[in-house]
Design an enzyme around this catalytic site. Structure first.
Site, PDB file in Angstrom:
ATOM      1  N   CYS A  52       0.731  -1.106   0.070  1.00 28.35           N
ATOM      2  CA  CYS A  52      -0.244  -0.142   0.218  1.00 28.35           C
ATOM      3  C   CYS A  52       0.970   1.440   0.245  1.00 28.35           C
ATOM      4  O   CYS A  52       1.573   1.842   0.973  1.00 28.35           O
ATOM      5  CB  CYS A  52      -1.298   0.171   0.906  1.00 28.35           C
ATOM      6  SG  CYS A  52      -1.891   1.302   1.496  1.00 28.35           S
ATOM      7  N   CYS A  99      -0.017   5.300   6.346  1.00 28.31           N
ATOM      8  CA  CYS A  99      -0.537   5.610   8.085  1.00 28.31           C
ATOM      9  C   CYS A  99       1.133   4.429   8.850  1.00 28.31           C
ATOM     10  O   CYS A  99       1.423   3.612   8.587  1.00 28.31           O
ATOM     11  CB  CYS A  99      -1.723   4.301   7.730  1.00 28.31           C
ATOM     12  SG  CYS A  99      -2.501   4.937   6.506  1.00 28.31           S
ATOM     13  N   CYS A 156       0.508   0.622  10.241  1.00 27.79           N
ATOM     14  CA  CYS A 156       0.289  -0.340   9.272  1.00 27.79           C
ATOM     15  C   CYS A 156       1.167  -1.675   8.786  1.00 27.79           C
ATOM     16  O   CYS A 156       1.917  -0.305   8.357  1.00 27.79           O
ATOM     17  CB  CYS A 156      -0.278   0.401   7.929  1.00 27.79           C
ATOM     18  SG  CYS A 156      -1.613  -1.098   6.952  1.00 27.79           S
ATOM     19  N   CYS A 201     -15.812  -9.700   6.196  1.00 30.63           N
ATOM     20  CA  CYS A 201     -15.479  -8.661   5.433  1.00 30.63           C
ATOM     21  C   CYS A 201     -14.032  -8.849   4.595  1.00 30.63           C
ATOM     22  O   CYS A 201     -13.467 -10.199   5.126  1.00 30.63           O
ATOM     23  CB  CYS A 201     -15.612  -7.982   7.479  1.00 30.63           C
ATOM     24  SG  CYS A 201     -16.369  -7.405   7.445  1.00 30.63           S
ATOM     25  N   CYS A 218     -18.736  -7.319   4.120  1.00 31.63           N
ATOM     26  CA  CYS A 218     -17.939  -5.937   3.843  1.00 31.63           C
ATOM     27  C   CYS A 218     -16.782  -6.199   3.383  1.00 31.63           C
ATOM     28  O   CYS A 218     -16.131  -6.836   3.646  1.00 31.63           O
ATOM     29  CB  CYS A 218     -18.240  -5.530   5.214  1.00 31.63           C
ATOM     30  SG  CYS A 218     -17.436  -4.407   6.156  1.00 31.63           S
ATOM     31  N   CYS A 248     -19.391   1.570   7.587  1.00 32.28           N
ATOM     32  CA  CYS A 248     -18.509   1.181   8.855  1.00 32.28           C
ATOM     33  C   CYS A 248     -17.197   1.712   9.488  1.00 32.28           C
ATOM     34  O   CYS A 248     -16.469   1.355   8.333  1.00 32.28           O
ATOM     35  CB  CYS A 248     -18.049  -0.438   8.868  1.00 32.28           C
ATOM     36  SG  CYS A 248     -17.034  -1.797   9.856  1.00 32.28           S
ATOM     37  N   ARG A 267     -17.901  -2.712  17.796  1.00 27.15           N
ATOM     38  CA  ARG A 267     -16.872  -4.231  17.421  1.00 27.15           C
ATOM     39  C   ARG A 267     -15.458  -4.081  18.254  1.00 27.15           C
ATOM     40  O   ARG A 267     -14.805  -3.282  18.262  1.00 27.15           O
ATOM     41  CB  ARG A 267     -17.151  -4.080  16.127  1.00 27.15           C
ATOM     42  CG  ARG A 267     -16.292  -5.546  15.781  1.00 27.15           C
ATOM     43  CD  ARG A 267     -15.523  -6.268  14.290  1.00 27.15           C
ATOM     44  NE  ARG A 267     -17.147  -6.189  13.060  1.00 27.15           N
ATOM     45  CZ  ARG A 267     -16.971  -5.199  12.462  1.00 27.15           C
ATOM     46  NH1 ARG A 267     -15.859  -4.467  11.686  1.00 27.15           N
ATOM     47  NH2 ARG A 267     -18.260  -5.266  11.868  1.00 27.15           N
TER      48      ARG A 267
END
Length: 341
Positions: free
Chosen positions: A54, A58, A61, A98, A129, A189, A267
């Protein structure tokens, strides 16, 4: 059923955080019982359908190209392989499947396969999701037409702390994607991560941002940072007191999320594998009513099906079978409109 409100102020949310712990839990549990079955927890499964590589930076991550975490980049999984994983998740009792792809945003060439996956998983009777990064309005419309139930796009933290964690996209970019998702008619979400070195004021700002959206997210994941070696935050917080958020403070965050967003599914997400059974039980008491099952969350470890089953047995809890309150309410509104026509 509790009346929802979107006019929360930071001051009021801070007052909730500052309540004596037992009083806060009592209020959160009361709100929870008014709107949700208190002994049922929704089981969800998360699969990484495209791992690593990616371009975002972040700081938490392991899938970022900026991280030296050892996570190799992969291509989008084959459609049939994804559907096989979904079938296994359903066999293990999951209600929602998900899927996450480590992209800044999906390319148009990726959409046909993504749409085929959504249709295939829905055909199994599972909720769907996806989290694919930022979405355009057209991409959101395509996912809605395919039948996608939920789209996950976390705001991560408060607007003030966000820029200390991520520089390659802004909080406004994230809110724009949430707007495209909502406009397309897909359930939202959106949650974040605590334990990244932020202050309580940042946790107040995080909850405030979600609780003052025009419509609350149907699902609110609350993650505890899993400090991964080779990531900016993992290396920065390693061997410091900030490497793990205090359990009581984490439960407080769950409780405040429940009070301010009474109909949302709250969650317990990443970080649960390091929580004691007692901490998880307090989170359920505070209003958490959704978890990820399985041994892995994208690239991070998770508690595992056997561990969850044992905990549920000890607590006398069962898997949620019915529909979530916000979706049920939407269905009633649609039915009333159709009847009126």
């Amino acid at each position: 059923m509790t009346q929802t409100r979107t006019d929360w102020t930071r001051e009021k949310i801070a007052e909730l955080f500052d309540l004596p712990f037992t009083e806060l839990l009592f209020r959160a549990a009361s709100v929870h019982r008014q709107n949700h079955p208190p002994d049922q927890v929704q089981l969800c499964t998360l699969l990484s359908i495209k791992t690593g590589g990616c371009p975002e930076d972040c700081g938490y991550c392991s899938q970022s190209v900026k991280a030296d975490s050892g996570v190799a980049a992969s291509k989008l999984m084959d459609v049939q392989a994804v559907l096989q994983s979904a079938a296994q998740a359903k066999d293990h009792g999951s209600q929602r499947f998900c899927m996450g792809a480590a992209w800044r945003n999906p390319k148009d060439r990726d959409m046909p396969a993504i749409i085929e996956i959504v249709k295939g998983v829905r055909a199994m009777g599972l909720e769907t999701c996806m989290t694919l990064g930022m979405l355009t309005a057209d991409q959101a419309a395509q996912l809605k037409e395919a039948g996608l139930d939920y789209y996950n796009h976390n705001i991560d933290s408060s607007p003030e702390y966000y820029e200390r964690v991520i520089t390659t996209r802004t909080m406004e970019d994230r809110l724009d994607t949430l707007g495209n998702v909502r406009e397309a008619g897909i359930n939202v979400c959106s949650g974040g991560i605590v334990g990244m070195g932020e202050t309580r004021d940042d946790r107040v700002g995080f909850v405030h941002t979600l609780a003052t959206l025009p419509q609350h997210p149907e699902s609110v994941p609350v993650n505890a940072l899993v400090p991964v070696k080779g990531t900016v935050l993992g290396d920065m917080l390693a061997d410091t007191p900030l490497a793990k958020i205090d359990d009581i403070e984490f439960v407080r965050t769950v409780a405040v999320a429940r009070i301010t967003m009474p109909l949302s599914m709250v969650r317990l997400s990443a970080g649960r594998e390091s929580m004691s059974d007692a901490t998880q039980a307090l989170c359920f008491l505070a209003g958490a009513n959704s978890i990820f099952t399985g041994d892995k969350l994208l690239t991070a470890p998770n508690a595992g099906d056997d561990s969850d089953a044992a905990l549920f047995a000890r607590l006398g809890m069962t898997a949620l079978k019915g529909e979530e309150p916000m979706r049920a309410a939407q269905g009633r509104r649609c039915g009333a409109l159709e009847a009126a026509e």
